[in-house]
Enzyme design. Sequence first.
Site, mmCIF file in Angstrom:
data_model
loop_
_atom_site.group_PDB
_atom_site.id
_atom_site.type_symbol
_atom_site.label_atom_id
_atom_site.label_comp_id
_atom_site.label_asym_id
_atom_site.label_seq_id
_atom_site.Cartn_x
_atom_site.Cartn_y
_atom_site.Cartn_z
ATOM 1 C CG HIS A 30 20.298 61.681 -10.963
ATOM 2 N ND1 HIS A 30 19.545 62.663 -11.563
ATOM 3 C CD2 HIS A 30 21.287 62.332 -10.298
ATOM 4 C CE1 HIS A 30 20.065 63.860 -11.287
ATOM 5 N NE2 HIS A 30 21.122 63.682 -10.519
ATOM 6 C CG PHE A 31 17.630 55.483 -7.662
ATOM 7 C CD1 PHE A 31 19.010 55.661 -7.605
ATOM 8 C CD2 PHE A 31 16.963 55.168 -6.483
ATOM 9 C CE1 PHE A 31 19.710 55.533 -6.401
ATOM 10 C CE2 PHE A 31 17.659 55.032 -5.273
ATOM 11 C CZ PHE A 31 19.027 55.220 -5.236
ATOM 12 N NE ARG A 32 20.869 57.745 -14.675
ATOM 13 C CZ ARG A 32 21.276 59.009 -14.693
ATOM 14 N NH1 ARG A 32 20.394 60.002 -14.764
ATOM 15 N NH2 ARG A 32 22.552 59.302 -14.654
ATOM 16 C CG ASN B 41 17.673 63.752 -14.329
ATOM 17 O OD1 ASN B 41 17.383 63.132 -13.309
ATOM 18 N ND2 ASN B 41 18.922 63.892 -14.726
ATOM 19 C CG HIS C 12 22.262 71.369 -12.264
ATOM 20 N ND1 HIS C 12 22.827 70.121 -12.246
ATOM 21 C CD2 HIS C 12 23.115 72.136 -12.973
ATOM 22 C CE1 HIS C 12 23.963 70.134 -12.923
ATOM 23 N NE2 HIS C 12 24.165 71.367 -13.383
ATOM 24 C CG HIS D 57 25.347 69.297 -7.742
ATOM 25 N ND1 HIS D 57 25.063 70.529 -8.278
ATOM 26 C CD2 HIS D 57 24.594 68.405 -8.437
ATOM 27 C CE1 HIS D 57 24.169 70.382 -9.249
ATOM 28 N NE2 HIS D 57 23.880 69.116 -9.358
ATOM 29 C CG ASP E 132 24.689 64.585 -8.635
ATOM 30 O OD1 ASP E 132 23.653 64.101 -9.112
ATOM 31 O OD2 ASP E 132 25.352 65.464 -9.217
ATOM 32 C CG HIS F 243 25.695 57.941 -17.227
ATOM 33 N ND1 HIS F 243 24.509 58.257 -17.860
ATOM 34 C CD2 HIS F 243 26.025 59.041 -16.493
ATOM 35 C CE1 HIS F 243 24.148 59.494 -17.541
ATOM 36 N NE2 HIS F 243 25.042 59.988 -16.699
HETATM 37 O O1 DOR Z 1 26.707 64.827 -13.759
HETATM 38 C C1 DOR Z 1 25.494 64.863 -13.617
HETATM 39 N N1 DOR Z 1 24.735 63.804 -13.968
HETATM 40 N N2 DOR Z 1 24.923 65.944 -13.130
HETATM 41 C C2 DOR Z 1 23.574 66.105 -13.151
HETATM 42 O O2 DOR Z 1 23.116 67.145 -12.749
HETATM 43 C C3 DOR Z 1 22.703 65.062 -13.708
HETATM 44 C C4 DOR Z 1 23.357 63.751 -13.608
HETATM 45 C C5 DOR Z 1 22.640 62.678 -14.393
HETATM 46 O O3 DOR Z 1 21.417 62.580 -14.250
HETATM 47 O O4 DOR Z 1 23.302 61.948 -15.115
#
Ligand code: DOR
Length: 444
Positions: free
Chosen positions: A64-66, A96, A181, A234, A305, A309
């Site tokens: 996830h590179f946001r 996402n 997921h 996962h 994964d 944050h």
């Molecule tokens: O812990 C998680 N964080 N699981 C996920 O499926 C999404 C990910 C996130 O995008 O922060």
Amino acid sequence: MSQKFDTILKSGTVVNQDGEGVRDIGIAGDRIAAVGSLGSAGAGQIIDCKGLHILPGVIDTQVHFREPGQTHKEDLETGSRSAVMGGVTAVFEMPNTDPLTITEQTFADKVKRGRHRMHGDFAFFIGGTRENVQDLADLERAPGCAGVKVFIGSSTGALLVEDDESLRRIFKVIHRRAAFHAEDEYRLNQRKHLRIEGDPHSHPVWRDEVAALMATQRLVSLAHETGKRIHVLHISTKEEIEFLRDHKDVASCEATPHHLTMAAPECYERLGTRAQMNPPVRDAGHRDGIWRGIEQGIIDVLGSDHAPHTLEEKAKAYPASPSGMTGVQTLVPLMLDHVNAGKLSLARLVDLTSAGPARLFNIAMKGRIAAGYDADFTIVDLKRVETITNKWIASRAGWTPYDGVKVTGWPVGTFVRGRRVMWQGELVTPSTGEPIRFLETLKQ
Ligand code: DOR
């Protein structure tokens, strides 16, 4: 051989479909031109790889590179920098983001942002929703698309398709393997009251193993009913491993380094909310069950994964703290440490990180060290002892749950399509990331 190469990797121990042995690799342009003994062949540069192992480029199939939307945590440049610093040559990135990656425009925007800005090659998943179901058959074939990703239990972000009828509609229209997921949203909602304010130990109690198994069973049954292929991301329980062993016709699956390395309650005692992930890290029995899935060949690929944050966000009191930790940069060192500890062979690691992704997702010209393939390599020093530190982490989030962990085995070089991108801990070539090509997306 009188051929002239741009680069020769000299006398490394090559690990590929031919086994393991000391060989030279000749690179011309983006591609591998020859593997074997290249004698006195000429080259623009000759890099001595004696004592090092050369693996096919490691492909991390879940990050996830946001970007766009949450670039205070990460962006495509910083996330991919973290990847190549850790020996990862290509990534599959998740939808996402904000806005969600669910339309032709949002998808094309990400490809545009990534091209020649990301340090390695990349593909993006397209999010499956109730609203875009009629477009998914086209969207999943866009150049650079890894396929459809569906959250059937809610996690970070707004993507969610929890009911069988909507999932069935998605299954019916898509052709490629879709990634899921798998946590059952109904059960997660019923059990929300089990979360204890300020106590992340209650995370795996709330999101329990039954929620994961129920979701995986529902997906397998829909896959059988519609004749489609699924990829369960996962895996966090031993029960899912046992169940999936009997459904390898329709289902592939992924393990993460954190589910293989950490265990409750110790990880929550030591790391608090920094160990909080969805699906959660569970007790050692589940960790051992996932290792059995590696040993028995049930697990097909590894994905980090990587879900960054900031430390401020993670410091909120559970359950206000977001789930996720960085992981793309530590995948290779942690797994090499497991190789050195005898948990898996180097050949199995290569199967999980390059041949496996190529086989499942029909990647064109990656996943093997063979003539004609992209010259993507993860070069490692199996004997090097290093300590993972927050300071080393190139992710914008700037932390790792493995800060202070000593490992044996370290990535020392990352080659992406013939370019030496990382060498001995330095980023040495400007970013030239391109979309990964799949057999279903060959048109450019
Ligand atoms: O812990 C998680 N964080 N699981 C996920 O499926 C999404 C990910 C996130 O995008 O922060």
